[in-house]
Design a protein around this motif. Structure first.
Motif, PDB file in Angstrom:
ATOM      1  N   GLN A   1       0.816  -1.215   0.000  1.00 27.54           N
ATOM      2  CA  GLN A   1       0.000   0.000   0.000  1.00 27.54           C
ATOM      3  C   GLN A   1       0.851   1.267   0.000  1.00 27.54           C
ATOM      4  O   GLN A   1       0.486   2.255  -0.621  1.00 27.54           O
TER       5      GLN A   1
ATOM      6  N   ALA B   1      -5.979  14.412  -0.328  1.00 24.25           N
ATOM      7  CA  ALA B   1      -4.661  14.923   0.032  1.00 24.25           C
ATOM      8  C   ALA B   1      -4.590  15.448   1.460  1.00 24.25           C
ATOM      9  O   ALA B   1      -3.535  15.393   2.088  1.00 24.25           O
TER      10      ALA B   1
ATOM     11  N   ALA C   1      -7.493   3.621  -7.007  1.00 24.27           N
ATOM     12  CA  ALA C   1      -7.440   3.784  -5.548  1.00 24.27           C
ATOM     13  C   ALA C   1      -8.546   2.969  -4.870  1.00 24.27           C
ATOM     14  O   ALA C   1      -8.311   2.297  -3.859  1.00 24.27           O
TER      15      ALA C   1
ATOM     16  N   SER D   1      -6.694  -0.109  -3.282  1.00 26.06           N
ATOM     17  CA  SER D   1      -6.391   0.376  -1.938  1.00 26.06           C
ATOM     18  C   SER D   1      -7.635   0.547  -1.074  1.00 26.06           C
ATOM     19  O   SER D   1      -7.514   0.850   0.108  1.00 26.06           O
ATOM     20  N   ASP D   2      -8.813   0.358  -1.670  1.00 17.05           N
ATOM     21  CA  ASP D   2     -10.072   0.473  -0.926  1.00 17.05           C
ATOM     22  C   ASP D   2     -10.188   1.831  -0.230  1.00 17.05           C
ATOM     23  O   ASP D   2     -10.600   1.915   0.923  1.00 17.05           O
ATOM     24  N   ARG D   3      -9.775   2.883  -0.936  1.00 13.57           N
ATOM     25  CA  ARG D   3      -9.793   4.225  -0.363  1.00 13.57           C
ATOM     26  C   ARG D   3     -10.164   5.256  -1.419  1.00 13.57           C
ATOM     27  O   ARG D   3      -9.851   5.095  -2.585  1.00 13.57           O
ATOM     28  N   PRO D   4     -10.754   6.372  -0.979  1.00 18.95           N
ATOM     29  CA  PRO D   4     -10.911   7.508  -1.891  1.00 18.95           C
ATOM     30  C   PRO D   4      -9.583   8.265  -1.976  1.00 18.95           C
ATOM     31  O   PRO D   4      -8.755   8.186  -1.061  1.00 18.95           O
ATOM     32  N   LEU D   5      -9.383   8.970  -3.097  1.00 15.56           N
ATOM     33  CA  LEU D   5      -8.140   9.715  -3.305  1.00 15.56           C
ATOM     34  C   LEU D   5      -8.279  11.095  -2.675  1.00 15.56           C
ATOM     35  O   LEU D   5      -9.128  11.880  -3.085  1.00 15.56           O
TER      36      LEU D   5
ATOM     37  N   GLY E   1       0.511   3.942  -2.845  1.00 20.22           N
ATOM     38  CA  GLY E   1       0.237   5.346  -2.530  1.00 20.22           C
ATOM     39  C   GLY E   1       1.219   6.252  -3.255  1.00 20.22           C
ATOM     40  O   GLY E   1       0.825   7.265  -3.848  1.00 20.22           O
TER      41      GLY E   1
ATOM     42  N   VAL F   1       3.475   7.102   8.546  1.00 19.20           N
ATOM     43  CA  VAL F   1       3.742   7.123   7.103  1.00 19.20           C
ATOM     44  C   VAL F   1       2.982   5.957   6.483  1.00 19.20           C
ATOM     45  O   VAL F   1       3.295   4.795   6.733  1.00 19.20           O
ATOM     46  N   ASP F   2       1.930   6.261   5.729  1.00 14.50           N
ATOM     47  CA  ASP F   2       1.133   5.199   5.123  1.00 14.50           C
ATOM     48  C   ASP F   2       0.683   5.632   3.723  1.00 14.50           C
ATOM     49  O   ASP F   2       1.211   6.601   3.181  1.00 14.50           O
ATOM     50  N   TRP F   3      -0.273   4.920   3.170  1.00 10.94           N
ATOM     51  CA  TRP F   3      -0.781   5.195   1.818  1.00 10.94           C
ATOM     52  C   TRP F   3      -1.100   6.664   1.632  1.00 10.94           C
ATOM     53  O   TRP F   3      -0.654   7.292   0.683  1.00 10.94           O
TER      54      TRP F   3
ATOM     55  N   ILE G   1       2.312   9.936  -7.607  1.00  4.80           N
ATOM     56  CA  ILE G   1       3.147  10.425  -8.712  1.00  4.80           C
ATOM     57  C   ILE G   1       2.275  10.674  -9.953  1.00  4.80           C
ATOM     58  O   ILE G   1       2.361  11.726 -10.590  1.00  4.80           O
TER      59      ILE G   1
ATOM     60  N   MET H   1       1.934   8.944   1.613  1.00  3.16           N
ATOM     61  CA  MET H   1       2.741   8.769   0.401  1.00  3.16           C
ATOM     62  C   MET H   1       2.100   9.439  -0.815  1.00  3.16           C
ATOM     63  O   MET H   1       2.794   9.805  -1.761  1.00  3.16           O
ATOM     64  N   ILE H   2       0.783   9.577  -0.793  1.00  2.34           N
ATOM     65  CA  ILE H   2       0.107  10.265  -1.901  1.00  2.34           C
ATOM     66  C   ILE H   2       0.714  11.657  -2.090  1.00  2.34           C
ATOM     67  O   ILE H   2       1.068  12.048  -3.204  1.00  2.34           O
ATOM     68  N   VAL H   3       0.859  12.408  -0.995  1.00  2.00           N
ATOM     69  CA  VAL H   3       1.353  13.786  -1.106  1.00  2.00           C
ATOM     70  C   VAL H   3       2.840  13.803  -1.505  1.00  2.00           C
ATOM     71  O   VAL H   3       3.251  14.634  -2.317  1.00  2.00           O
TER      72      VAL H   3
ATOM     73  N   GLY I   1       4.185  11.572  -3.363  1.00  2.00           N
ATOM     74  CA  GLY I   1       4.102  11.247  -4.784  1.00  2.00           C
ATOM     75  C   GLY I   1       3.711  12.445  -5.628  1.00  2.00           C
ATOM     76  O   GLY I   1       4.268  12.654  -6.713  1.00  2.00           O
TER      77      GLY I   1
END
Lengths: 185, 177
Positions: free
Chosen positions: A13, B36, B26, B30-34, A17, B69-71, A22, B74-76, B78
Motif C-alpha cells: 500500500q 490529500a 485507488a 487500496s479500498d480508499r478515496p483519493l 500510494g 507514514v502510510d498510503w 506520482i 505517500m500520496i502527497v 508522490g
C-alpha cells in the motif's frame, strides 16, 4: 481473494500510494491546475480550467466506481456531513483557497514544479490541520454535529437507485462542459 | 509516447479523465478515496509526537488519524515527485517564490507573498480538516460517489473562494470587463 491480499499488505500500500500520488501530481501539473494564476483565475471566473478538470474527473470516476460497486468489486467511502462541519469548514477552506491560491493536492504539485510559495503554503496547511486537531474536542462538542445531513448519499436521500442519479449527474456534467466550451471559457 | 509526456500541457478533459481513472485504481487496489488533506493532519501529528509523545498520543484526533507514514501520506510525497517530473520533462520547471499574477497585482517582494501563503495555508488546513476533506477528497472522490456532504462541501469551497478572491482582486467579473 487477491484484492484483499493487496489491500491488507501495508508495504504494498505504501508503494501504491507513492505511485498513485506520482501519477496524480503528473496529471495536475500537465493540467496547469498547479498554477497560482489558473486557480485564482477560476475563483475570479475568468479561467475555467479547474472546473473542466474536476468535472471530467467526476464524470469518469463516477461511472467507473458505480459500475465496480454494482459488480461487488469496491465499496463506497462516504462521510456523513453536517452544517456545522461541512458548511462552516468548507467556507473557511474557500477563504484559504483564495488567499493561498493552491489547494492541498495542487500545492504539493506546484512545489514539485518549482513554486516555493506553495511549500510555504504546505507548511501553513500542516499548522492549520494541527490547530484543528487541538481544537477538535471542543469543536466536536459545540459545532461539528450541528445540523447533520439526512443521508450520506444523494441516491439514499432521494430514495432512488444510484444508476439513475449517475445518469442525471452525467448529463448535467456533459451539459455544463458543453456550455463552457460554447461560450469559449 | 515521449513526445506526449514532454508536452508542456495536456487538455483539461484528458487530465480530468486520467484523475477519474486514478480514483478507480485507488478504490480497487487500496479500498480508499483519493484525498490529500489527511496527509497534512498526519504530518501535524508527527510534529506533535516529536514535541511531546505523551500529549500527542492522548489527543483524540490523532487516534482517528494516526501520525504514521502510510498510503495517504505517500500520496502527497508522490504528488510532489509527479509535479516535478511533469514540469521537468515538459520543460516548464522553474524555481520562484512570487507567482507572476501576485507580483503584477501586489508586489514582487518575497516577504509579502510568503506571509500571505502562510496565512492562506493555515486557513486552508483548518478548513479542510473541519469540513473533513479538500478539493480532491470531497471535490473529486466524494462528489463522484454522489456523497451529499461532498457536493455541499465543494459548493462552499467555491462560494468562499469566489467571495474572498473577489474581495482581494476586486470582482473583475462584476465590472463586465
Amino acid at each position: 481473494m487477491a484484492l484483499e491480499k493487496i489491500r491488507s499488505n501495508s508495504h504494498v500500500q505504501i508503494v501504491l500510494g507513492l505511485l498513485i500520488g506520482i501519477a496524480f501530481g503528473f496529471l495536475l501539473q500537465k493540467g496547469e491546475v498547479t498554477e497560482y494564476g489558473v486557480i485564482i483565475g477560476q475563483l475570479l471566473l475568468s479561467d475555467f480550467t479547474v472546473v473542466k478538470v474536476m468535472l471530467s474527473a467526476i464524470l469518469v470516476g463516477m461511472i467507473g466506481v458505480h459500475v465496480m460497486k454494482a459488480k461487488g468489486l469496491v465499496r463506497l467511502h462516504c462521510k456523513a456531513g453536517s452544517i456545522g462541519a461541512t458548511v462552516v469548514g468548507g467556507l473557511i477552506f474557500g477563504a484559504g483557497f483564495a488567499v493561498l491560491g493552491y489547494c492541498p493536492g495542487t500545492a504539493a504539485g506546484a512545489f514539485g514544479s518549482g513554486a516555493l510559495d506553495a511549500a510555504v503554503g504546505m507548511a501553513g496547511i500542516v499548522i492549520g490541520a494541527g490547530l484543528f486537531a487541538r481544537l477538535f474536542p471542543y469543536l466536536e462538542r459545540k459545532i461539528l454535529n450541528k445540523g447533520v445531513f439526512p443521508a450520506e448519499t444523494i441516491p439514499d436521500m432521494l430514495g432512488v437507485r444510484p444508476a439513475w442519479v449517475v445518469v442525471v449527474v452525467g448529463i448535467f456534467i456533459v451539459g455544463v462542459l458543453t456550455v463552457l466550451a460554447e461560450l469559449g471559457l | 509516447m515521449f513526445t506526449w509526456l514532454s508536452m508542456a500541457t495536456w487538455s483539461p478533459y484528458v487530465v480530468g479523465a486520467g484523475i477519474g481513472v486514478l480514483v478507480w485504481v485507488a478504490f480497487l487496489l487500496s479500498d480508499r478515496p483519493l484525498g490529500a488533506s489527511t496527509a497534512y493532519a498526519k504530518t501535524a501529528g508527527m510534529v506533535e509526537l516529536a514535541v511531546s509523545k505523551k500529549k500527542a498520543t492522548a489527543m483524540p484526533y490523532y487516534r482517528k488519524f494516526t501520525p504514521t507514514v502510510d498510503w495517504q501520506w505517500m500520496i502527497v510525497v508522490g504528488i510532489i515527485i509527479g509535479g516535478f517530473l511533469s514540469a521537468w520533462i515538459g520543460g516548464t520547471f522553474s524555481v520562484f517564490i512570487v507567482p507572476p499574477l501576485f507580483a503584477g497585482v501586489f508586489s514582487a517582494d518575497p516577504p509579502l507573498r510568503i506571509a500571505v501563503a502562510l496565512i492562506g495555508g493555515i486557513l486552508m488546513g483548518l478548513g479542510a480538516r473541519w469540513a473533513g476533506g479538500c478539493t480532491s477528497g470531497h471535490g473529486i472522490s466524494g462528489t463522484l460517489q454522489l456523497s451529499v456532504a461532498s457536493w455541499i462541501a465543494v459548493i462552499c469551497f467555491f462560494a468562499g473562494g469566489i467571495l474572498v478572491a473577489g474581495m482581494i482582486f476586486g470582482f473583475p467579473f462584476l465590472s463586465g470587463g
